[in-house]
Design an enzyme around this catalytic site. Structure first.
Site, mmCIF file in Angstrom:
data_model
loop_
_atom_site.group_PDB
_atom_site.id
_atom_site.type_symbol
_atom_site.label_atom_id
_atom_site.label_comp_id
_atom_site.label_asym_id
_atom_site.label_seq_id
_atom_site.Cartn_x
_atom_site.Cartn_y
_atom_site.Cartn_z
ATOM 1 N N SER A 247 1.747 -9.770 -0.702
ATOM 2 C CA SER A 247 1.643 -8.417 -0.522
ATOM 3 C C SER A 247 1.710 -7.765 0.608
ATOM 4 O O SER A 247 1.724 -6.378 0.744
ATOM 5 C CB SER A 247 0.075 -8.094 -1.205
ATOM 6 O OG SER A 247 -0.959 -8.949 -0.619
ATOM 7 N N GLU B 230 -9.968 5.816 3.345
ATOM 8 C CA GLU B 230 -10.913 4.792 3.933
ATOM 9 C C GLU B 230 -9.739 3.744 4.229
ATOM 10 O O GLU B 230 -8.822 3.478 3.704
ATOM 11 C CB GLU B 230 -11.908 4.300 3.060
ATOM 12 C CG GLU B 230 -11.549 3.479 1.902
ATOM 13 C CD GLU B 230 -10.312 3.755 1.090
ATOM 14 O OE1 GLU B 230 -10.270 5.228 0.724
ATOM 15 O OE2 GLU B 230 -9.596 2.964 0.321
ATOM 16 N N LYS C 157 0.719 -1.090 -0.047
ATOM 17 C CA LYS C 157 0.147 0.022 -0.031
ATOM 18 C C LYS C 157 0.695 1.203 -0.086
ATOM 19 O O LYS C 157 0.320 2.366 -0.682
ATOM 20 C CB LYS C 157 -1.038 0.073 1.141
ATOM 21 C CG LYS C 157 -1.858 -0.924 1.096
ATOM 22 C CD LYS C 157 -3.194 -0.619 0.752
ATOM 23 C CE LYS C 157 -4.443 -1.660 0.684
ATOM 24 N NZ LYS C 157 -4.263 -3.122 1.342
HETATM 25 C C1 LIG Z 1 -4.877 -4.059 1.249
HETATM 26 C C2 LIG Z 1 -4.431 -5.313 0.792
HETATM 27 C C3 LIG Z 1 -4.594 -6.182 -0.076
HETATM 28 C C4 LIG Z 1 -5.902 -5.914 -1.014
HETATM 29 O O1 LIG Z 1 -6.099 -4.740 -1.667
HETATM 30 P P1 LIG Z 1 -5.522 -4.885 -3.279
HETATM 31 O O2 LIG Z 1 -5.823 -3.550 -3.778
HETATM 32 O O3 LIG Z 1 -6.558 -5.633 -4.226
HETATM 33 O O4 LIG Z 1 -4.042 -5.123 -3.354
HETATM 34 C C5 LIG Z 1 -4.030 -7.229 -0.226
HETATM 35 N N1 LIG Z 1 -2.977 -7.389 0.348
HETATM 36 C C6 LIG Z 1 -2.769 -6.769 1.639
HETATM 37 C C7 LIG Z 1 -1.580 -7.116 2.435
HETATM 38 C C8 LIG Z 1 -3.489 -5.695 1.829
HETATM 39 O O5 LIG Z 1 -3.048 -4.799 2.843
#
Ligand SMILES: *Cc1c(COP(=O)(O)O)cnc(C)c1O
Length: 405
Positions: free
Chosen positions: A385, A118, A96
């Site tokens: 992610s 948000e 993020k």
């Molecule tokens: C917010 C989040 C997501 C989901 O959001 P995307 O916009 O689909 O990437 C996925 N993995 C993590 C670790 C997140 O914090």
């Protein structure tokens, strides 16, 4: 595949990805949306902006992130050679921050000193509070009350960073309601305030702009895998909430026809209305929160309740570019259930010494379930992610050794 070439030229000037996307906002927001679009157009071609962004990504966020060969998990699953793109190692613990630093620089260019956002799992709230502190901006984060309870650690982090976290109690008290409140705030305070939207969603230019700020994930991964393996991967796998980490990884590979791409949605308790958040399993075309895309709604167009063990994937709609890529047949979309995700979390923790975020664990669960679809000499890259520190209380509630298979 026909149309492959145009994939990387979207959206069009009005923000359309084929029949998806666009700008569906109240008239009062149009000046702010237009200002943002023009500012972004100017910034992306401005070497000074790019230099500042690259510097922050490197020295503040920790890019490039490693591409890590998961040797023990590869051996255990007996399928492809599995690599993790380590976005979990970034400052604040998830991808993020890539988008948050990009947008805070735009806010600075526009002279907006008040930042709102948000958040679902709280990761975007933390990333936003972080960059707001770094640039001396006031920061207000809207968060569903239910999410505040299941993500208490991230609430504390945001508050330490100087942000005001406002609980949203309407409806399901999760991400959708938090976005409504953020939009309402923006309409009211539009002259002083930038809305730092957290995923590849919402009215144009957000889906394109957020994608562009995350493209670095796939650009690095492509370079890294060519260097390590001297070839492209057979497949890329990423979880899909709004879709920002997935499009960030996929984008640099869209023109490589041999690279299969799989987006993994939240299967929750199973694919029944109200029990999941897999928009491509029974979803339909609709308009929600600024854009036209696939979403979960009943026949009257009422948005359905959603459920996922992972707050970051618990949303009724998906980013418009993913709807387009699915129709074009370029990306496949699958899902993983809560149970598969929890089992995979424990498996990865003990095999690789990594606690993945529950969101990212959806992508891992897909690879775990389907490992035998690939041969031992094929390469699969999974987008890790984010890290799972924020999720440990919730996972512990499900039992410490849910499944040690
Ligand atoms: C917010 C989040 C997501 C989901 O959001 P995307 O916009 O689909 O990437 C996925 N993995 C993590 C670790 C997140 O914090």
């Amino acid at each position: 595949m026909q149309g492959k070439f145009e994939l990387t030229q979207l959206p069009d000037a009005a923000g359309h990805f084929g029949p998806y996307g666009g700008v569906f906002v109240p008239e009062t927001l149009m000046p702010a949306i237009t200002e943002l679009r023009l500012e972004y157009e100017a910034a992306r071609h401005d070497p000074a902006f790019q230099a500042e962004l690259q510097g922050l990504l490197r020295d503040y966020c920790g890019r490039p992130t490693p591409l890590y060969f998961a040797e023990r998990w590869t051996e255990k699953l007996g399928g492809p050679r599995i690599y993790f793109k380590r976005e979990d190692l970034l400052h604040t613990g998830a991808h993020k921050i890539n988008n948050a630093v990009g947008q805070i620089l735009l806010a600075k260019r526009m002279g907006k000193k008040r930042i709102i956002a948000e958040t679902g799992a709280g990761q975007h709230g933390v990333a936003t509070a972080t960059v707001a502190a770094r640039f001396g901006c006031e920061c207000v984060i809207y968060m569903g009350k239910v999410d505040m309870e299941r993500q208490a650690l991230n609430v504390a982090r945001m508050q330490f960073l100087g942000a005001e976290v406002i609980p949203v109690t309407a409806g399901q008290a999760t991400l959708k309601e938090a976005i409504n409140e953020a939009m309402r705030d923006w309409v009211t305070n539009v002259r002083t305030t930038h809305y730092l939207l957290g995923t590849a969603y919402g009215p144009h230019p957000y889906p394109m702009m957020v994608r562009d700020f995350h493209r670095v994930i796939g650009e690095e991964a492509r370079r890294q895998i060519l260097e390590i393996e001297q070839r492209l991967p057979a497949a890329l796998v990423a979880c899909v909430g709004g879709g920002s980490n997935a499009i960030g990884l996929f984008y640099a590979f869209l023109r490589d026809p041999g690279v299969r791409m799989i987006g993994v949605e939240a299967g929750g308790r199973g694919i029944r209305p109200g029990d999941h958040a897999a928009r491509f399993q029974g979803g339909r075309l609709g308009v929600l929160q600024g854009t036209k895309t696939y979403l979960l709604a009943n026949e009257d167009g009422q948005i359905e309740l959603t459920h996922s063990v992972s707050a970051g994937l618990d949303y009724a709609a998906v980013g418009p570019e993913h709807s387009y890529l699915r129709d074009a047949g370029r990306v496949e979309y699958a899902f993983a259930t809560d149970d598969e995700v929890l089992a995979t979390f424990h498996d990865l923790a003990r095999t690789e010494g990594i606690l993945p975020a529950l969101e990212s664990t959806h992508a891992l669960a897909l690879v775990r379930a389907r490992a035998k679809e690939w041969t031992n000499d094929q390469v699969v890259i999974v987008n890790l992610s984010g890290r799972g520190d924020k999720d440990v209380h919730q996972i512990a509630e499900h039992g410490r050794s849910h499944d040690l298979l």
